[in-house]
Design a protein around this motif. Sequence first.
Motif, PDB file in Angstrom:
ATOM      1  N   GLY A 123      16.293  -1.236  64.813  1.00 27.06           N
ATOM      2  CA  GLY A 123      15.102  -1.232  63.989  1.00 27.06           C
ATOM      3  C   GLY A 123      15.367  -1.379  62.514  1.00 27.06           C
ATOM      4  N   ALA A 124      16.613  -1.246  62.080  1.00 32.00           N
ATOM      5  CA  ALA A 124      16.909  -1.406  60.658  1.00 32.00           C
ATOM      6  C   ALA A 124      16.819  -2.887  60.302  1.00 32.00           C
ATOM      7  N   SER A 125      16.138  -3.164  59.216  1.00 29.60           N
ATOM      8  CA  SER A 125      15.993  -4.540  58.775  1.00 29.60           C
ATOM      9  C   SER A 125      16.336  -4.617  57.295  1.00 29.60           C
ATOM     10  N   ALA A 126      17.434  -5.304  57.010  1.00 28.32           N
ATOM     11  CA  ALA A 126      17.920  -5.436  55.635  1.00 28.32           C
ATOM     12  C   ALA A 126      19.081  -6.418  55.671  1.00 28.32           C
ATOM     13  N   PRO A 127      19.638  -6.767  54.525  1.00 26.27           N
ATOM     14  CA  PRO A 127      20.851  -7.577  54.540  1.00 26.27           C
ATOM     15  C   PRO A 127      21.942  -6.867  55.361  1.00 26.27           C
ATOM     16  N   GLY A 128      22.794  -7.652  55.998  1.00 27.08           N
ATOM     17  CA  GLY A 128      23.820  -7.109  56.887  1.00 27.08           C
ATOM     18  C   GLY A 128      24.638  -5.980  56.295  1.00 27.08           C
ATOM     19  N   SER A 129      25.051  -6.120  55.048  1.00 28.81           N
ATOM     20  CA  SER A 129      25.884  -5.079  54.440  1.00 28.81           C
ATOM     21  C   SER A 129      25.122  -3.761  54.316  1.00 28.81           C
ATOM     22  N   GLU A 130      23.821  -3.833  54.058  1.00 30.19           N
ATOM     23  CA  GLU A 130      23.013  -2.612  53.948  1.00 30.19           C
ATOM     24  C   GLU A 130      22.830  -1.944  55.310  1.00 30.19           C
ATOM     25  N   VAL A 131      22.606  -2.744  56.341  1.00 26.21           N
ATOM     26  CA  VAL A 131      22.451  -2.196  57.689  1.00 26.21           C
ATOM     27  C   VAL A 131      23.762  -1.544  58.127  1.00 26.21           C
ATOM     28  N   MET A 132      24.881  -2.189  57.829  1.00 28.81           N
ATOM     29  CA  MET A 132      26.179  -1.617  58.200  1.00 28.81           C
ATOM     30  C   MET A 132      26.380  -0.260  57.518  1.00 28.81           C
ATOM     31  N   LYS A 133      26.032  -0.149  56.265  1.00 34.03           N
ATOM     32  CA  LYS A 133      26.137   1.141  55.558  1.00 34.03           C
ATOM     33  C   LYS A 133      25.241   2.182  56.221  1.00 34.03           C
ATOM     34  N   TYR A 169      24.266   2.460  59.231  1.00 34.80           N
ATOM     35  CA  TYR A 169      24.791   2.889  60.524  1.00 34.80           C
ATOM     36  C   TYR A 169      26.208   3.468  60.446  1.00 34.80           C
ATOM     37  N   GLY A 170      26.756   3.607  59.244  1.00 33.70           N
ATOM     38  CA  GLY A 170      28.047   4.273  59.091  1.00 33.70           C
ATOM     39  C   GLY A 170      29.265   3.379  59.228  1.00 33.70           C
ATOM     40  N   PHE A 171      29.084   2.083  59.104  1.00 33.61           N
ATOM     41  CA  PHE A 171      30.224   1.168  59.213  1.00 33.61           C
ATOM     42  C   PHE A 171      30.789   0.888  57.824  1.00 33.61           C
ATOM     43  N   THR A 172      31.397   1.951  57.266  1.00 32.23           N
ATOM     44  CA  THR A 172      32.047   1.872  55.965  1.00 32.23           C
ATOM     45  C   THR A 172      33.429   2.498  56.089  1.00 32.23           C
ATOM     46  N   VAL A 173      34.307   2.128  55.188  1.00 32.33           N
ATOM     47  CA  VAL A 173      35.649   2.713  55.192  1.00 32.33           C
ATOM     48  C   VAL A 173      35.541   4.221  55.004  1.00 32.33           C
ATOM     49  N   ASP A 174      34.697   4.651  54.077  1.00 33.73           N
ATOM     50  CA  ASP A 174      34.539   6.087  53.829  1.00 33.73           C
ATOM     51  C   ASP A 174      34.160   6.840  55.102  1.00 33.73           C
ATOM     52  N   HIS A 175      33.191   6.312  55.839  1.00 33.90           N
ATOM     53  CA  HIS A 175      32.739   7.002  57.049  1.00 33.90           C
ATOM     54  C   HIS A 175      33.816   7.009  58.134  1.00 33.90           C
TER      55      HIS A 175
END
Length: 183
Positions: free
Chosen positions: A153-163, A165-171
């Motif tokens: 259901g998240a709708s945004a640029p890919g990098s924003e959606v990844m953040k 959902y926790g797909f970051t190096v920090d997470h």
Amino acid sequence: MPGLLIVRPADATETAEAWRVALQHEKGPVGLVLTRQKVPTLDRTKLAPAAGVAKGAYVLADAQGAPELILLATGSEVSLALAAHERLGKEGVRSRVVSMPCWQLFEAQPQSYRDSVIPPDVRARVSVEAASPFGWERYVGLDGAIIGVDKFGASAPGSEVMKKYGFTVDHVVETAKRVLKRK
């Protein structure tokens, strides 16, 4: 999907190997699951060769000495796991990155090979895949953690959606440290 070999390569080099696997596979159809995201081509002079795709999973990057943590990833999330591995290494954590493009091929390997890639005694494990977490529990075990997507259901640029959902190096690093504390 029963009878369908699914391969999710991490970069262009793994994609070429996945294509080779698809051409040689005689037991049914093969689905290559590619990404529309911009992923780096991994430096194979510093990392393991992509020929490991044929075995379904392989050690892409390893710690100096025995690993205390295993990061399992597939597809576009492999480069994320590598970045977390590098940061963890700088903090003194001995981690291993396993690229796991095809569970079915990995499960077909001898137990000795599977144990060499995911040693049973290394129980601190984190899987990273921007897909359903379903099934990863067989690889991370009771002591590990799964970073996946269990909602839509998240709708945004890919990098924003990844953040989101926790797909970051920090997470990934935070999750890895939490898993290490539990063991």
